[in-house]
Scaffold this active site. Structure first.
Site, PDB file in Angstrom:
ATOM      1  N   HIS A 109      -2.800  15.345  -3.941  1.00 49.24           N
ATOM      2  CA  HIS A 109      -2.157  15.107  -2.633  1.00 49.24           C
ATOM      3  C   HIS A 109      -0.983  16.059  -2.385  1.00 49.24           C
ATOM      4  O   HIS A 109      -0.164  15.800  -1.503  1.00 49.24           O
ATOM      5  CB  HIS A 109      -1.689  13.649  -2.522  1.00 49.24           C
ATOM      6  CG  HIS A 109      -2.820  12.667  -2.343  1.00 49.24           C
ATOM      7  ND1 HIS A 109      -2.652  11.306  -2.417  1.00 49.24           N
ATOM      8  CD2 HIS A 109      -4.142  12.870  -2.075  1.00 49.24           C
ATOM      9  CE1 HIS A 109      -3.825  10.708  -2.218  1.00 49.24           C
ATOM     10  NE2 HIS A 109      -4.739  11.632  -2.012  1.00 49.24           N
ATOM     11  N   ALA A 220       3.375  -0.255 -16.188  1.00 46.68           N
ATOM     12  CA  ALA A 220       2.838   0.919 -16.883  1.00 46.68           C
ATOM     13  C   ALA A 220       3.763   1.355 -18.023  1.00 46.68           C
ATOM     14  O   ALA A 220       3.298   1.747 -19.092  1.00 46.68           O
ATOM     15  CB  ALA A 220       2.646   2.067 -15.888  1.00 46.68           C
TER      16      ALA A 220
HETATM   17  P1  OAD Z   1       0.220   2.198  -3.613  1.00 47.53           P
HETATM   18  O1  OAD Z   1       1.633   1.939  -3.205  1.00 47.53           O
HETATM   19  O2  OAD Z   1      -0.859   1.934  -2.628  1.00 47.53           O
HETATM   20  O3  OAD Z   1      -0.118   1.337  -4.904  1.00 47.53           O
HETATM   21  C1  OAD Z   1       0.743   1.296  -6.018  1.00 47.53           C
HETATM   22  C2  OAD Z   1       0.127   0.359  -7.040  1.00 47.53           C
HETATM   23  O4  OAD Z   1       0.949   0.414  -8.200  1.00 47.53           O
HETATM   24  C3  OAD Z   1       0.055  -1.099  -6.605  1.00 47.53           C
HETATM   25  O5  OAD Z   1      -1.259  -1.611  -6.874  1.00 47.53           O
HETATM   26  C4  OAD Z   1       1.087  -1.802  -7.469  1.00 47.53           C
HETATM   27  O6  OAD Z   1       0.702  -3.112  -7.843  1.00 47.53           O
HETATM   28  C5  OAD Z   1       1.140  -0.911  -8.693  1.00 47.53           C
HETATM   29  N1  OAD Z   1       2.425  -0.910  -9.401  1.00 47.53           N
HETATM   30  C6  OAD Z   1       3.675  -1.088  -8.910  1.00 47.53           C
HETATM   31  N2  OAD Z   1       4.592  -0.985  -9.886  1.00 47.53           N
HETATM   32  C7  OAD Z   1       3.909  -0.764 -11.036  1.00 47.53           C
HETATM   33  C8  OAD Z   1       4.298  -0.572 -12.397  1.00 47.53           C
HETATM   34  N3  OAD Z   1       5.564  -0.606 -12.781  1.00 47.53           N
HETATM   35  N4  OAD Z   1       3.313  -0.351 -13.313  1.00 47.53           N
HETATM   36  C9  OAD Z   1       2.007  -0.325 -12.928  1.00 47.53           C
HETATM   37  N5  OAD Z   1       1.594  -0.489 -11.667  1.00 47.53           N
HETATM   38  C10 OAD Z   1       2.522  -0.701 -10.724  1.00 47.53           C
HETATM   39  O7  OAD Z   1       0.172   3.706  -4.123  1.00 47.53           O
HETATM   40  P2  OAD Z   1      -1.065   4.677  -4.366  1.00 47.53           P
HETATM   41  O8  OAD Z   1      -2.272   3.900  -4.806  1.00 47.53           O
HETATM   42  O9  OAD Z   1      -0.612   5.785  -5.220  1.00 47.53           O
HETATM   43  O10 OAD Z   1      -1.320   9.290   0.013  1.00 47.53           O
HETATM   44  O11 OAD Z   1      -1.320   5.213  -2.907  1.00 47.53           O
HETATM   45  C11 OAD Z   1      -2.314   6.166  -2.736  1.00 47.53           C
HETATM   46  C12 OAD Z   1      -1.977   7.106  -1.622  1.00 47.53           C
HETATM   47  O12 OAD Z   1      -1.658   6.360  -0.448  1.00 47.53           O
HETATM   48  C13 OAD Z   1      -0.738   7.941  -1.852  1.00 47.53           C
HETATM   49  O13 OAD Z   1      -0.960   9.080  -2.643  1.00 47.53           O
HETATM   50  C14 OAD Z   1      -0.366   8.331  -0.461  1.00 47.53           C
HETATM   51  C15 OAD Z   1      -0.546   6.998   0.226  1.00 47.53           C
HETATM   52  O14 OAD Z   1      -0.849   7.028   1.533  1.00 47.53           O
HETATM   53  C16 OAD Z   1      -0.889  10.352   0.731  1.00 47.53           C
HETATM   54  O15 OAD Z   1       0.286  10.563   0.952  1.00 47.53           O
HETATM   55  C17 OAD Z   1      -1.994  11.231   1.207  1.00 47.53           C
END
Ligand code: OAD
Length: 235
Positions: A109, A220
């Protein structure tokens, strides 16, 4: 756990949460303060480049104030000690994997610490603010944009990533909600093709949790040091 020779690790915002970088979809997540269509689409940049530059300037300026956490360091240790291939495919635009010591990192990204010129397409390393009248160091045009994949744009390095998914024997997904494709579909691609073991590490079950052969739920930073030691001990 068996020996692994080709490991692919997908990371999302959750791996950087314990470093103090806001996630996208949890409470207090980034998009609550900034509606996504205001800041993360090509249309938003065309309509209000000042707002979009400010948004990414703010996030770029945050980078020196956050540090890698035990999860990032565990993955760097895995790459250093594994007798095989280990690639991190990250959806994150921060540089915490690299600062923890990981070398084999694919930013699908994009990266906060880079800008791209819309005229000459040169990608520049960039640590400071950028404004609409900041000239491109290569062609001198005022046409710089964040080197970030916005909604509606194609993620980077997809051919390389699908090649890695096809040949991996262990796929680990860490800290991603499984909402955003194509990354959300990687586990299905790995499972479709064969015998790889797949592990989800996430605070809570993600949208795609049932697709994985193994799930470990929790922070994590707590879970990864042990998981990495288990993998290395088998090596
Ligand atoms: P999200 O914010 O959608 O998801 C983050 C995940 O991490 C959630 O399922 C939380 O439960 C989990 N989480 C939070 N704290 C944590 C911890 N300490 N240990 C383990 N897990 C934890 O973020 P992404 O999945 O990365 O795209 O989002 C994907 C994409 O959506 C991003 O790259 C961005 C966004 O729109 C673009 O900018 C193109």
């Amino acid at each position: 756990m068996q020996q692994y020779r080709n490991i692919v690790i997908l990371t999302g915002a959750g791996i950087s949460a314990e470093s103090g970088v806001a996630t996208f979809r949890d409470n207090g997540g980034l998009w609550e303060n900034h509606r996504i269509e205001e800041v993360a689409t090509p249309e938003a940049f065309a309509a209000d480049p000042v707002l979009v530059h400010n948004f990414y300037n703010m996030r770029r300026a945050q980078l020196p104030n956050v540090d890698p956490n035990p999860a990032h360091f565990a993955l760097a240790k895995l790459e250093a000690e594994l007798d095989g291939g280990c690639t991190i495919v990250t959806q994150n635009v921060d540089n915490l994997h690299e600062r923890a010591g990981s070398q084999n990192v694919i930013h699908m990204h994009g990266e906060l610490s880079k800008l791209r010129c819309n005229v000459c397409l040169t990608v520049h390393d960039w640590e400071t603010d950028c404004f609409i009248d900041t000239p491109c160091p290569a062609c001198d045009q005022n046409a710089l944009r964040p080197h970030i994949v916005w909604f509606g744009e194609m993620p980077f390095f997809m051919d390389e990533i699908y090649g890695l998914l096809r040949s991996c024997d262990l796929f680990i997904s860490i800290g991603t909600s499984g909402n955003v494709y194509p990354a959300a579909g990687f586990v299905s691609e790995v499972m479709r093709l064969g015998n790889a073991h797949t592990i989800e590490v996430n605070l809570e079950p993600s949208e795609g949790a049932s697709l994985f052969t193994e799930c470990r739920h929790g922070k994590a930073g707590d879970l990864l040091p042990d998981l990495v030691d288990e993998i290395i001990m088998r090596d």
